[in-house]
Design an enzyme around this catalytic site. Structure first.
Site, PDB file in Angstrom:
ATOM      1  CG  ASP A 161      -0.201  -0.338   2.505  1.00  0.00           C
ATOM      2  OD1 ASP A 161       0.990   0.021   2.620  1.00  0.00           O
ATOM      3  OD2 ASP A 161      -0.816  -0.972   3.381  1.00  0.00           O
ATOM      4  CG  ASP A 175       8.465   0.868  12.595  1.00  0.00           C
ATOM      5  OD1 ASP A 175       8.858   1.526  11.618  1.00  0.00           O
ATOM      6  OD2 ASP A 175       7.617  -0.046  12.488  1.00  0.00           O
ATOM      7  CG  ASP A 220       1.344   3.796   4.463  1.00  0.00           C
ATOM      8  OD1 ASP A 220       0.120   3.607   4.384  1.00  0.00           O
ATOM      9  OD2 ASP A 220       2.148   2.889   4.741  1.00  0.00           O
TER      10      ASP A 220
HETATM   11  P1  ATP Z   1       3.714  -2.936   5.014  1.00  0.00           P
HETATM   12  O1  ATP Z   1       2.613  -1.959   4.639  1.00  0.00           O
HETATM   13  O2  ATP Z   1       4.483  -3.472   3.882  1.00  0.00           O
HETATM   14  O3  ATP Z   1       3.285  -3.944   5.983  1.00  0.00           O
HETATM   15  P2  ATP Z   1       4.813  -0.603   6.270  1.00  0.00           P
HETATM   16  O4  ATP Z   1       6.213  -0.306   6.709  1.00  0.00           O
HETATM   17  O5  ATP Z   1       4.228   0.316   5.255  1.00  0.00           O
HETATM   18  O6  ATP Z   1       4.821  -2.092   5.818  1.00  0.00           O
HETATM   19  P3  ATP Z   1       2.560   0.085   7.893  1.00  0.00           P
HETATM   20  O7  ATP Z   1       1.990  -0.672   9.022  1.00  0.00           O
HETATM   21  O8  ATP Z   1       1.786   0.295   6.666  1.00  0.00           O
HETATM   22  O9  ATP Z   1       3.948  -0.633   7.557  1.00  0.00           O
HETATM   23  O10 ATP Z   1       3.029   1.479   8.488  1.00  0.00           O
HETATM   24  C1  ATP Z   1       3.477   2.559   7.678  1.00  0.00           C
HETATM   25  C2  ATP Z   1       4.646   3.252   8.322  1.00  0.00           C
HETATM   26  O11 ATP Z   1       4.245   3.808   9.582  1.00  0.00           O
HETATM   27  C3  ATP Z   1       5.834   2.368   8.672  1.00  0.00           C
HETATM   28  O12 ATP Z   1       6.699   2.205   7.585  1.00  0.00           O
HETATM   29  C4  ATP Z   1       6.483   3.120   9.809  1.00  0.00           C
HETATM   30  O13 ATP Z   1       7.258   4.185   9.315  1.00  0.00           O
HETATM   31  C5  ATP Z   1       5.282   3.695  10.540  1.00  0.00           C
HETATM   32  N1  ATP Z   1       4.832   2.805  11.625  1.00  0.00           N
HETATM   33  C6  ATP Z   1       3.884   1.859  11.561  1.00  0.00           C
HETATM   34  N2  ATP Z   1       3.709   1.243  12.735  1.00  0.00           N
HETATM   35  C7  ATP Z   1       4.567   1.821  13.580  1.00  0.00           C
HETATM   36  C8  ATP Z   1       4.858   1.646  14.967  1.00  0.00           C
HETATM   37  N3  ATP Z   1       4.229   0.723  15.681  1.00  0.00           N
HETATM   38  N4  ATP Z   1       5.803   2.444  15.514  1.00  0.00           N
HETATM   39  C9  ATP Z   1       6.446   3.386  14.785  1.00  0.00           C
HETATM   40  N5  ATP Z   1       6.208   3.583  13.483  1.00  0.00           N
HETATM   41  C10 ATP Z   1       5.298   2.831  12.886  1.00  0.00           C
HETATM   42 MG    MG Z   2       2.245   0.285   4.531  1.00  0.00          MG
END
Ligand code: ATP
Ligand code: MG
Length: 465
Positions: free
Chosen positions: A74, A156, A76
């Site tokens: 996705d 994170d 963001d």
């Molecule tokens: P994917 O969507 O492939 O699972 P993602 O890294 O995009 O991985 P998301 O859960 O969509 O993960 O979160 C988007 C972004 O928000 C992350 O890349 C990170 O920068 C931030 N993020 C998400 N969860 C946390 C958390 N628990 N603590 C700190 N930052 C977070």
């Molecule tokens: Mg994501």
């Protein structure tokens, strides 16, 4: 190819401590991301916010994945606009979340998630409406807005703190994320223990990304996990359930499971299964592993996966011993199975809020295990018509694949589904004659008796123990 280009490119990157306020900037010629690879809706959200005078970037997993030549799940967006300001820019936008407020901008089935830049919490902000921590440092509410620099520090992992501006096609790297992507490292920004205390789910995220990207967890990021794993007990069961689906439905479930077990996290998610793994390691591990392997294969083949089947398998090893205990107290097999299933699911739901739409089929799949051995008369045909037959039968094969002896029940059902009606009748006759020779001639039923015969082919509760 893109990945290669990116790898061969060299910049004098700072190797210092992750996290600083001046970013490394990668110009368009210094990274492989092409605008064409990005969702046009995500680009339009960013551009619209920028045209309205806000800062806006693509951030997180999408930038990371594009740098690794993977398809982002996705897109963001991070912006200086508040959720209300974002909502005002789009007709199709909704503010969601309480702990972490953000905006979903809908484009048909695609959702672009827009988050306002966040800052770390100051002491005086604590326990205000925007920010809240509990006594262990866990962040209960995270709505303190900040600058782009602040936002990078509160993310994170370094590899998740990369910002891409589609207008200039530049990447901003505040935390040496590019360096860690090149070196295949999952590294938390800041002090690992504190960052896990703020949000223990980050332990699961470390494992999830390590499995998905085939990266190592950097040693300081890995070190506190085993000790802090019990902090997952504080996380609301609904959030943990969502995380568990992400862990096991991403196509790397076997590897994820291994990491969860190694880091002591599996037992926090599935305590009863972890106990079964201690009591009956070979069977329990093989059954779980085979189920996960099959899930990964199905995902690779583009087939659907039902979380209920997967959860039924993850929990199953904990069930037979409980069924047996109830049977030893004199309860008949089917009610024993039902009661044990009910208790196990209730217990599990305290950890993971498994919704009813999954717990019902899980119980039906298990129930079927007690019914599949009972095939006499019309029972086999009735079972075949049961909408849960297929899942129950697949589950039986899974148990057998883990080394459980069911007396050839799986093969019997495989054949039964394949043959003609008359052959089916013959198979059923053969069953009852086998039984009679095994147990001697049956007593004639008393006329008028409504009692049904039980246990047609032995009490195989499938304990595998
Ligand atoms: P994917 O969507 O492939 O699972 P993602 O890294 O995009 O991985 P998301 O859960 O969509 O993960 O979160 C988007 C972004 O928000 C992350 O890349 C990170 O920068 C931030 N993020 C998400 N969860 C946390 C958390 N628990 N603590 C700190 N930052 C977070
Ligand atoms: Mg994501």
């Amino acid at each position: 190819m893109l990945k290669k280009l990116f790898k061969s490119f060299r910049t004098p990157l700072r190797r210092g401590k992750a996290g600083h306020s001046t970013p490394e900037v990668l110009n368009r010629s210094q990274h492989p991301i092409e605008r064409g690879e990005i969702s046009r809706y995500a680009i339009s959200v960013v551009e619209r916010l920028q045209n309205a005078g806000y800062q806006a970037y693509l951030v997180g997993g999408c930038v990371r994945d594009l740098l690794l030549d993977l398809d982002p799940k996705d897109f963001d967006v991070a912006t200086s606009a508040t959720p209300e300001q974002v909502r005002a820019e789009f007709r199709n936008a909704r503010i969601i979340g309480r702990r972490f407020r953000l905006v979903h901008v809908h484009f048909g089935r695609e959702i672009i998630e827009v988050a306002t830049f966040r800052a770390n919490h100051d002491d005086e902000e604590e326990n205000s409406n925007q920010a809240q921590r509990n006594e262990n440092g866990r962040i209960l509410r995270d709505n303190v807005y900040g600058t782009l620099e602040d936002d990078a520090q509160r993310r994170d992992f370094t590899i998740n703190a990369l910002y891409y501006d589609p207008s200039t096609e530049r990447i901003l790297d505040y935390a040496n994320g590019v360096h860690d992507i090149r070196n295949h490292l999952i590294r938390l920004i800041g002090d690992p223990t504190q960052r896990y205390q703020e949000d223990p789910v980050r332990m699961l995220r470390a494992v999830r990304f390590a499995a998905k990207l085939d990266f190592d967890i950097e040693k300081h990021t890995a070190a506190p996990i085993y000790k802090l794993a019990p902090m997952l007990g504080e996380i609301p069961a609904a959030r943990l359930f969502d995380e568990v689906l992400k862990l096991f439905l991403a196509g790397y479930a076997v590897y994820t499971y291994d990491l969860l077990v190694d880091y002591g996290l599996f037992g926090q998610l599935f305590p009863a299964s972890a106990e079964a793994l201690r009591h009956n390691p070979e069977y329990a591990d093989r059954l779980i592993r085979n189920a996960l392997d099959n899930t990964d294969l199905r995902i690779e083949q583009g087939k659907t996966v039902t979380p209920a089947f997967l959860l039924a398998a993850l929990l199953w090893p904990a069930l037979p011993a409980r069924v047996l205990k109830l049977q030893e107290r004199g309860m008949p097999p089917i009610p024993a199975m039902q009661e044990a299933a009910h208790d196990l699911i209730n217990e599990q739901c305290k950890r993971l809020a498994v919704p009813k739409r999954f717990t019902i089929p899980i119980r039906e799949i298990w129930d079927m295990q007690e019914r599949l051995p009972r095939r006499s008369g019309k029972r086999a045909d009735l079972l075949l018509e049961n909408p849960r037959f297929r899942a129950g039968y697949d589950f039986l094969l899974l148990r057998e694949s883990a080394g459980e002896n069911t007396g050839g029940l799986g093969d019997w059902w495989t054949r039964y589904q394949d043959v003609s009606d008359s052959e089916r009748r013959a198979m059923i006759r053969e069953l009852s004659s086998k039984e009679e020779s095994a147990s001697g001639p049956r007593k004639r039923k008393r006329s008028g008796s409504k009692r049904k015969r039980t246990a047609d082919s032995g009490n195989d509760t499938g304990s595998g123990e």
